[in-house]
Design a protein around this motif. Structure first.
Motif, PDB file in Angstrom:
ATOM      1  N   SER A 289       6.169  12.076  -3.165  1.00  0.00           N
ATOM      2  CA  SER A 289       5.586  11.701  -2.082  1.00  0.00           C
ATOM      3  C   SER A 289       4.618  10.711  -2.648  1.00  0.00           C
ATOM      4  O   SER A 289       4.233  10.784  -3.996  1.00  0.00           O
ATOM      5  CB  SER A 289       4.898  12.730  -1.435  1.00  0.00           C
ATOM      6  N   PRO A 290       3.765   9.636  -1.904  1.00  0.00           N
ATOM      7  CA  PRO A 290       2.603   8.995  -2.652  1.00  0.00           C
ATOM      8  C   PRO A 290       1.447   9.871  -3.005  1.00  0.00           C
ATOM      9  O   PRO A 290       0.925   9.723  -4.031  1.00  0.00           O
ATOM     10  CB  PRO A 290       2.255   8.204  -1.320  1.00  0.00           C
ATOM     11  N   GLU A 291       1.310  11.050  -2.593  1.00  0.00           N
ATOM     12  CA  GLU A 291       0.243  11.939  -2.995  1.00  0.00           C
ATOM     13  C   GLU A 291       0.807  12.501  -4.209  1.00  0.00           C
ATOM     14  O   GLU A 291      -0.278  12.475  -5.337  1.00  0.00           O
ATOM     15  CB  GLU A 291       0.072  13.094  -2.119  1.00  0.00           C
ATOM     16  N   ASP A 335       2.259   1.535  -0.328  1.00  0.00           N
ATOM     17  CA  ASP A 335       1.169   0.751  -0.600  1.00  0.00           C
ATOM     18  C   ASP A 335      -0.220   1.183  -0.084  1.00  0.00           C
ATOM     19  O   ASP A 335      -1.143   1.027  -0.316  1.00  0.00           O
ATOM     20  CB  ASP A 335       1.696  -0.584  -0.110  1.00  0.00           C
ATOM     21  N   ASP A 336       0.004   1.701   1.120  1.00  0.00           N
ATOM     22  CA  ASP A 336      -1.252   2.059   1.876  1.00  0.00           C
ATOM     23  C   ASP A 336      -2.162   3.188   1.255  1.00  0.00           C
ATOM     24  O   ASP A 336      -3.104   3.194   1.154  1.00  0.00           O
ATOM     25  CB  ASP A 336      -0.956   2.448   3.246  1.00  0.00           C
ATOM     26  N   TYR A 337      -1.412   4.064   0.440  1.00  0.00           N
ATOM     27  CA  TYR A 337      -1.809   5.073  -0.131  1.00  0.00           C
ATOM     28  C   TYR A 337      -2.480   4.655  -1.526  1.00  0.00           C
ATOM     29  O   TYR A 337      -3.533   5.318  -2.038  1.00  0.00           O
ATOM     30  CB  TYR A 337      -0.903   6.224  -0.436  1.00  0.00           C
ATOM     31  N   PHE A 338      -1.876   3.662  -1.960  1.00  0.00           N
ATOM     32  CA  PHE A 338      -2.414   3.031  -3.277  1.00  0.00           C
ATOM     33  C   PHE A 338      -3.189   1.878  -3.005  1.00  0.00           C
ATOM     34  O   PHE A 338      -3.629   1.124  -4.168  1.00  0.00           O
ATOM     35  CB  PHE A 338      -1.160   2.786  -4.084  1.00  0.00           C
ATOM     36  N   LEU A 344       1.260   1.041  -8.693  1.00  0.00           N
ATOM     37  CA  LEU A 344       2.675   1.327  -8.598  1.00  0.00           C
ATOM     38  C   LEU A 344       3.553   0.258  -9.249  1.00  0.00           C
ATOM     39  O   LEU A 344       2.947  -0.744  -9.797  1.00  0.00           O
ATOM     40  CB  LEU A 344       3.044   1.148  -7.133  1.00  0.00           C
ATOM     41  N   SER A 345       4.902   0.793  -9.465  1.00  0.00           N
ATOM     42  CA  SER A 345       5.873  -0.426  -9.964  1.00  0.00           C
ATOM     43  C   SER A 345       6.695  -0.818  -8.642  1.00  0.00           C
ATOM     44  O   SER A 345       6.619  -0.303  -7.615  1.00  0.00           O
ATOM     45  CB  SER A 345       6.650   0.542 -10.873  1.00  0.00           C
ATOM     46  N   GLY A 384       2.244  -4.484  -6.908  1.00  0.00           N
ATOM     47  CA  GLY A 384       2.466  -3.465  -8.261  1.00  0.00           C
ATOM     48  C   GLY A 384       3.258  -4.278  -9.223  1.00  0.00           C
ATOM     49  O   GLY A 384       3.281  -5.523  -9.128  1.00  0.00           O
ATOM     50  N   THR A 385       3.333  -3.493 -10.487  1.00  0.00           N
ATOM     51  CA  THR A 385       3.982  -4.311 -11.524  1.00  0.00           C
ATOM     52  C   THR A 385       5.463  -4.189 -11.342  1.00  0.00           C
ATOM     53  O   THR A 385       6.198  -3.354 -11.166  1.00  0.00           O
ATOM     54  CB  THR A 385       3.839  -3.399 -12.783  1.00  0.00           C
TER      55      THR A 385
END
Length: 578
Positions: A289-291, A335-338, A344-345, A384-385
């Motif tokens: 998960s994003p978490e 994306d919202d979480y980060f 992110l990649s 993201g990368t």
């Protein structure tokens, strides 16, 4: 009524505190790092370029193509394992972490490769494969020689006198059993992957120090970072609890993400990575998960740089099967979480996936070129990368083997043998592998129209896709409208446009089943990306006037204005909004 002065002060303090936290979050999100801005090109060395005619790609072959790699505009390379290995799993079974596999060359060749890359402004990211080793590694040879050997606790063992070990499923084993009996010591050892890939025991501090020494060895040589293979599995719950029904849906939770996972990564950071502050570190399979993913890369936790999660490539076998709305939801949720911290990649292809255009686009003669360009546009315009797989820049597609004899991959071959033992439908299995097998993404690079696509003068280790006579680098170099030259334009645009790297991402028309539309915004500059994932003309609905917008780049090469809020089949358009 009198207003309480202390309450007003407290409210003001909260307001300024909130504003400060938000500003800090925005600063974290746009904090410039080379590894955030990098376009990382992944090379599967066995399949890239053979220099000596033995049919296997090698380091000298990569050296011979360094000018080509520089011409792409990429600024980092992720190199799949080149360490000494018996090659049960194409190099992911390592027998010596400080030597080069003979198939690939020598350490002198590696030093020349690294020097040549750095001279061209290209950084090198190595695979760090330390969830498991080869059973031919000296550690395991020692560990399996007796129960009293000092290396015994470098691996996970279950003594036979305790009865049958707790069931664990193996990703690659024919019988799907992750505990393999070792007669010499009357014990079972754990292998999540092939039986020739015994899992390392990270609970042992001596083993962890061995890993840290290996990392220092390569970083001191001058490499620029690590992509950490199967890293969510290094810590396991060694009480070996019984697996609940439906555990397969949460495999990471029950197979990895053990109680000390992040303790070990933080220790690694303290002892190694903090001493090499410019190194890129990528966590493969960063949780479910994003978490989970954030825990690997939250700057405050001092662990790794980039989360490389699999949810977006694990949704199904083709975008038509799982639906674009679901696909958009995954990317938008992460994306919202980060959006305020962590990193992110962005990728849709690698050595464990079928070809990008065959999974997410359309590899028919009519649409292969245009849908390849559309997918490249997506990867290059998300936050993201960027990780981009060799051969996708010319639109290489699935080879779709007919016979099991054509496959080398331990995953496909063992699944076939296991199914055969159970009397399963082998024909249906092979038909499915035409779309899903990892081997589809590992066929040799197609350089020109010569025999074997110019990959080798000998017999290639894996068949070359028969379309190499028309789909190859040489042909696309000559065509200004080729996938290759469009890819170069995208890389150049991303390198010159910070909005596409650091800009805020906003999903638009999110329930549209055919069009992926989103904006990127940074410091008052706003860009709109429109992508048609279907083979038909598709309309979209966004509340943004496009009459004064400027088309920056498009994959049809003739889009001046967007008309009637519609896109042609697989059309991709990057727009600067006024």
């Amino acid at each position: 009524m009198k207003t309480n002065y202390s309450i007003l002060c407290f409210a003001a303090m909260l307001m300024f505190s909130s504003t400060g936290l938000k500003a800090q979050a925005q600063k974290d999100a746009t904090d410039k790092k080379w590894w955030k801005e990098a376009v990382v090109y992944q090379i599967y060395p066995r399949s890239f370029k053979d220099s000596n005619g033995d049919g296997i790609g090698d380091l000298k072959g990569i050296i011979s193509k360094l000018d080509y790699l520089k011409s792409l505009g990429i600024n980092a390379i992720w190199l799949n394992p080149i360490y000494e290995s018996p090659n049960d799993d194409n190099g992911y079974d390592i027998s010596n972490y400080r030597e080069i596999m003979k198939d690939f060359g020598t350490m002198e060749d590696f030093d020349l490769l690294l020097k040549g890359m750095h001279e061209r402004g290209i950084k090198l990211i190595m695979d760090l494969v330390v969830n498991h080793s080869s059973d031919e590694h000296e550690w395991f040879k020692q560990a399996s020689s007796s129960r009293d050997n000092p290396y015994r606790d470098y691996y996970h063992w279950w003594p036979a006198e305790k009865g049958k070990p707790p069931y664990r499923w193996s990703f690659f084993d024919v019988n799907s059993e992750a505990w393999k009996y070792d007669a010499k010591t009357d014990s079972y050892y754990l292998h999540y992957f092939s039986r020739k890939q015994p899992d390392l025991n990270w609970e042992n501090p001596k083993l962890r120090q061995e890993v840290y020494d290996i990392m220092r060895f390569w970083l001191d040589k001058g490499i620029d970072g690590f992509r950490m293979d199967a890293f969510q599995y290094i810590s396991k719950d060694t009480t070996w609890p019984e697996l609940p029904k439906g555990y397969e849906k949460e495999i990471n939770k029950y197979y990895g993400e053990g109680p000390h996972l992040h303790d070990y990564i933080q220790e690694m950071n303290r002892e190694v990575l903090s001493k090499y502050p410019n190194a890129m570190t990528v966590a493969e399979g960063a949780g479910s998960s994003p978490e989970d993913a954030m825990r690997f890369v939250d700057p405050d936790r001092k662990e790794l740089n980039i989360a490389y999660h699999f949810e977006s490539v694990g949704v199904g076998n083709h975008v038509k099967d799982f639906g674009l709305v679901k696909y958009k939801e995954i990317f938008s949720r992460y994306d919202d979480y980060f959006k305020d911290k962590g990193w992110l990649s962005i990728f849709i292809a690698n050595h464990d996936q079928p070809r990008m255009v065959s999974k997410f686009g359309n590899d028919s003669p009519e649409f292969r070129t245009i849908s390849s360009k559309m997918l490249s546009t997506f990867v290059m315009t998300m936050r993201g990368t960027t990780f981009y797989y060799y051969g996708d820049e010319i639109g290489m597609k699935n080879i779709r083997f007919d016979s099991i004899e054509d496959y080398n991959d331990v995953d496909t071959r063992n699944k076939y043998l296991g199914l055969k033992e159970k009397g399963g439908d082998l024909k249906a299995f092979l038909e499915g592998q035409k779309q899903t097998s990892r081997e589809n993404g590992r066929t040799p690079m197609q350089w020109n129209a010569d025999e074997n696509g110019g990959f080798t003068t000998g017999k290639p280790w894996l068949k070359v896709n028969p379309d190499y006579k028309t789909v190859n680098v040489a042909a696309e170099e000559k065509d200004p409208n080729s996938i290759l030259n469009y890819f170069r334009k995208l890389v150049e645009l991303r390198k010159n446009e910070p909005t596409l790297v650091y800009g805020e991402y906003t999903i638009l028309d999110k329930e549209n089943p055919n069009v992926f539309a989103y904006s990127r915004e940074l410091n008052g500059k706003k860009m709109l990306i429109l992508l048609n994932f279907s083979e038909k003309t598709a309309s979209f609905n966004i509340n943004i006037p496009l009459d004064k917008a400027t088309v920056v780049l498009d994959n049809y090469s003739n889009t001046k204005k967007i008309k009637n809020n519609s896109l042609r089949p697989y059309e991709a358009v990057i727009i600067e909004l006024k």
